[in-house]
Scaffold this active site. Structure first.
Site, PDB file in Angstrom:
ATOM      1  N   LYS A  31       3.062   5.236  16.391  1.00 14.42           N
ATOM      2  CA  LYS A  31       1.843   4.624  16.872  1.00 14.42           C
ATOM      3  C   LYS A  31       1.928   3.210  16.936  1.00 14.42           C
ATOM      4  CE  LYS A  31      -0.516   7.818  14.030  1.00 14.42           C
ATOM      5  NZ  LYS A  31      -1.400   8.016  12.954  1.00 14.42           N
ATOM      6  N   LYS A  51      13.558  -7.570  12.153  1.00 17.60           N
ATOM      7  CA  LYS A  51      14.168  -8.054  10.668  1.00 17.60           C
ATOM      8  C   LYS A  51      15.532  -7.791  10.565  1.00 17.60           C
ATOM      9  CE  LYS A  51      10.593  -5.733   8.486  1.00 17.60           C
ATOM     10  NZ  LYS A  51       9.694  -5.357   7.148  1.00 17.60           N
ATOM     11  N   ARG A 105      -3.929  -1.788  11.600  1.00 12.75           N
ATOM     12  CA  ARG A 105      -3.332  -1.701  13.010  1.00 12.75           C
ATOM     13  C   ARG A 105      -4.195  -2.533  13.976  1.00 12.75           C
ATOM     14  NH1 ARG A 105       0.783   2.023  13.345  1.00 12.75           N
ATOM     15  NH2 ARG A 105       0.331   4.062  12.032  1.00 12.75           N
ATOM     16  N   ASP A 134      13.825  -2.574  12.008  1.00 11.34           N
ATOM     17  CA  ASP A 134      14.057  -3.012  10.641  1.00 11.34           C
ATOM     18  C   ASP A 134      15.442  -2.636  10.348  1.00 11.34           C
ATOM     19  OD1 ASP A 134      13.169  -3.475   8.062  1.00 11.34           O
ATOM     20  OD2 ASP A 134      12.371  -1.704   7.751  1.00 11.34           O
ATOM     21  N   PHE A 150       7.067  -7.558   4.685  1.00  9.66           N
ATOM     22  CA  PHE A 150       6.537  -6.535   5.365  1.00  9.66           C
ATOM     23  C   PHE A 150       5.099  -7.130   5.969  1.00  9.66           C
ATOM     24  CE2 PHE A 150       3.692  -2.436   5.525  1.00  9.66           C
ATOM     25  CZ  PHE A 150       4.640  -1.868   6.059  1.00  9.66           C
ATOM     26  N   VAL A 151       5.194  -6.730   7.232  1.00  8.21           N
ATOM     27  CA  VAL A 151       4.082  -7.067   7.958  1.00  8.21           C
ATOM     28  C   VAL A 151       3.097  -6.094   8.666  1.00  8.21           C
ATOM     29  CG1 VAL A 151       5.143  -9.349   8.857  1.00  8.21           C
ATOM     30  CG2 VAL A 151       5.641  -7.218  10.032  1.00  8.21           C
ATOM     31  N   GLU A 175       9.281  -0.630  21.343  1.00  7.72           N
ATOM     32  CA  GLU A 175       8.882  -0.631  19.879  1.00  7.72           C
ATOM     33  C   GLU A 175       8.446  -1.840  19.252  1.00  7.72           C
ATOM     34  OE1 GLU A 175       8.457   1.125  17.518  1.00  7.72           O
ATOM     35  OE2 GLU A 175      10.240   2.082  16.625  1.00  7.72           O
ATOM     36  N   ASP A 176       7.674  -1.507  18.074  1.00 10.69           N
ATOM     37  CA  ASP A 176       6.917  -2.521  17.433  1.00 10.69           C
ATOM     38  C   ASP A 176       8.073  -3.468  16.625  1.00 10.69           C
ATOM     39  OD1 ASP A 176       7.378  -0.680  15.601  1.00 10.69           O
ATOM     40  OD2 ASP A 176       5.409  -0.244  14.809  1.00 10.69           O
ATOM     41  N   ASP A 182       1.185  -1.052  10.519  1.00 12.56           N
ATOM     42  CA  ASP A 182       0.321  -0.467   9.557  1.00 12.56           C
ATOM     43  C   ASP A 182       0.859  -0.481   8.265  1.00 12.56           C
ATOM     44  OD1 ASP A 182       2.147   1.737  10.140  1.00 12.56           O
ATOM     45  OD2 ASP A 182       0.411   2.960   8.784  1.00 12.56           O
TER      46      ASP A 182
HETATM   47  P1  IMP Z   1      13.620   1.032  11.197  1.00 12.60           P
HETATM   48  O1  IMP Z   1      13.916   2.765  11.515  1.00 12.60           O
HETATM   49  O2  IMP Z   1      13.719   1.082   9.751  1.00 12.60           O
HETATM   50  O3  IMP Z   1      14.191   0.227  12.014  1.00 12.60           O
HETATM   51  O4  IMP Z   1      12.109   1.096  11.086  1.00 12.60           O
HETATM   52  C1  IMP Z   1      11.356   1.655  11.966  1.00 12.60           C
HETATM   53  C2  IMP Z   1       9.787   1.872  11.742  1.00 12.60           C
HETATM   54  O5  IMP Z   1       9.369   1.318  10.583  1.00 12.60           O
HETATM   55  C3  IMP Z   1       9.158   0.679  12.729  1.00 12.60           C
HETATM   56  O6  IMP Z   1       8.806   1.205  13.890  1.00 12.60           O
HETATM   57  C4  IMP Z   1       7.713   0.453  11.886  1.00 12.60           C
HETATM   58  O7  IMP Z   1       7.019   1.692  12.219  1.00 12.60           O
HETATM   59  C5  IMP Z   1       8.257   0.644  10.578  1.00 12.60           C
HETATM   60  N1  IMP Z   1       8.022  -0.684   9.896  1.00 12.60           N
HETATM   61  C6  IMP Z   1       9.545  -1.298   9.521  1.00 12.60           C
HETATM   62  N2  IMP Z   1       8.979  -2.472   8.937  1.00 12.60           N
HETATM   63  C7  IMP Z   1       7.664  -2.596   9.093  1.00 12.60           C
HETATM   64  C8  IMP Z   1       6.930  -3.547   8.611  1.00 12.60           C
HETATM   65  O8  IMP Z   1       7.242  -4.610   8.125  1.00 12.60           O
HETATM   66  N3  IMP Z   1       5.538  -3.403   8.716  1.00 12.60           N
HETATM   67  C9  IMP Z   1       5.057  -2.257   9.316  1.00 12.60           C
HETATM   68  N4  IMP Z   1       5.924  -1.186   9.616  1.00 12.60           N
HETATM   69  C10 IMP Z   1       7.312  -1.247   9.533  1.00 12.60           C
END
Ligand code: IMP
Length: 174
Positions: free
Chosen positions: A42, A130, A164, A102, A151-152, A98-99, A158
């Site tokens: 979301k 990040k 959100r 990470d 963590f943002v 994508e938001d 969220d």
């Molecule tokens: P990844 O697979 O670790 O790259 O992360 C994917 C998902 O983790 C993102 O699409 C976010 O929904 C969530 N996420 C990662 N870091 C944060 C953060 O700092 N705040 C909120 N959601 C995060």
């Protein structure tokens, strides 16, 4: 209920300006291509809805929802599709929206999965990145802000499904 312990990292104004820049780049690169923008639910909903209104050309929108498998997914990198696309992407110019990148696990899975469906092209736009947290090599083709390992929340992001709706991107001090 008031919000407490929030520290603004990126203001709504800065986000707005960055989205204009990203939209301009995307509009040039996808000129006459009628791209399909795929929002990852979301977290990317707010970003996608602002981004598409800054792109002044025909485009399509679809959504996917993904989640990690169990508690250990962060290391396994196995991602489950909870909601798939409504259409085939064969021959289309796909832009995943994508938001945040990470660890990179979600996007590298999603990228491979969608790439196997034979789109004409596939790219990724992420509002936040990040880089210090990366577990697999992954770079978004278009990136809004590189941020430190904090963590943002806000602007679609969220913590336990809350925050959100915040206009700014904030650090949650617990
Ligand atoms: P990844 O697979 O670790 O790259 O992360 C994917 C998902 O983790 C993102 O699409 C976010 O929904 C969530 N996420 C990662 N870091 C944060 C953060 O700092 N705040 C909120 N959601 C995060």
């Amino acid at each position: 209920m008031a919000y407490e312990s929030l520290e603004v990292m990126i203001t709504a104004e800065q986000i707005k300006e960055k989205i204009r820049e990203l939209a301009e780049e995307i509009s040039i690169d996808y000129k006459e291509k009628n791209p399909l923008l795929i929002g990852v639910l979301k977290g990317a909903v707010v970003f996608l809805s602002d981004l598409i209104r800054e792109i002044d050309m025909p485009l399509e929108v679809d959504f996917m929802a993904v989640s990690s498998y169990g508690a250990d997914t962060a290391s396994s990198g196995i991602v489950r599709i909870q909601k798939d696309l409504d259409q085939s992407i064969k021959g289309k110019d796909v832009l995943i929206v994508e938001d945040i990148v990470d660890t990179g696990l979600t996007l590298s899975y999603l990228f491979q999965n969608l790439n196997s469906r034979q789109p004409n092209s596939i790219n990724v736009v992420a509002l936040l990145d990040k880089p210090d947290r990366r577990k697999v090599k992954f770079e978004a083709d278009y990136c809004g802000f590189k941020i430190p390992d904090r963590f943002v929340i806000g602007y679609g992001l969220d913590f336990n499904e809350n925050y959100r709706n915040l206009k700014d991107i904030c650090i949650l001090n617990t």
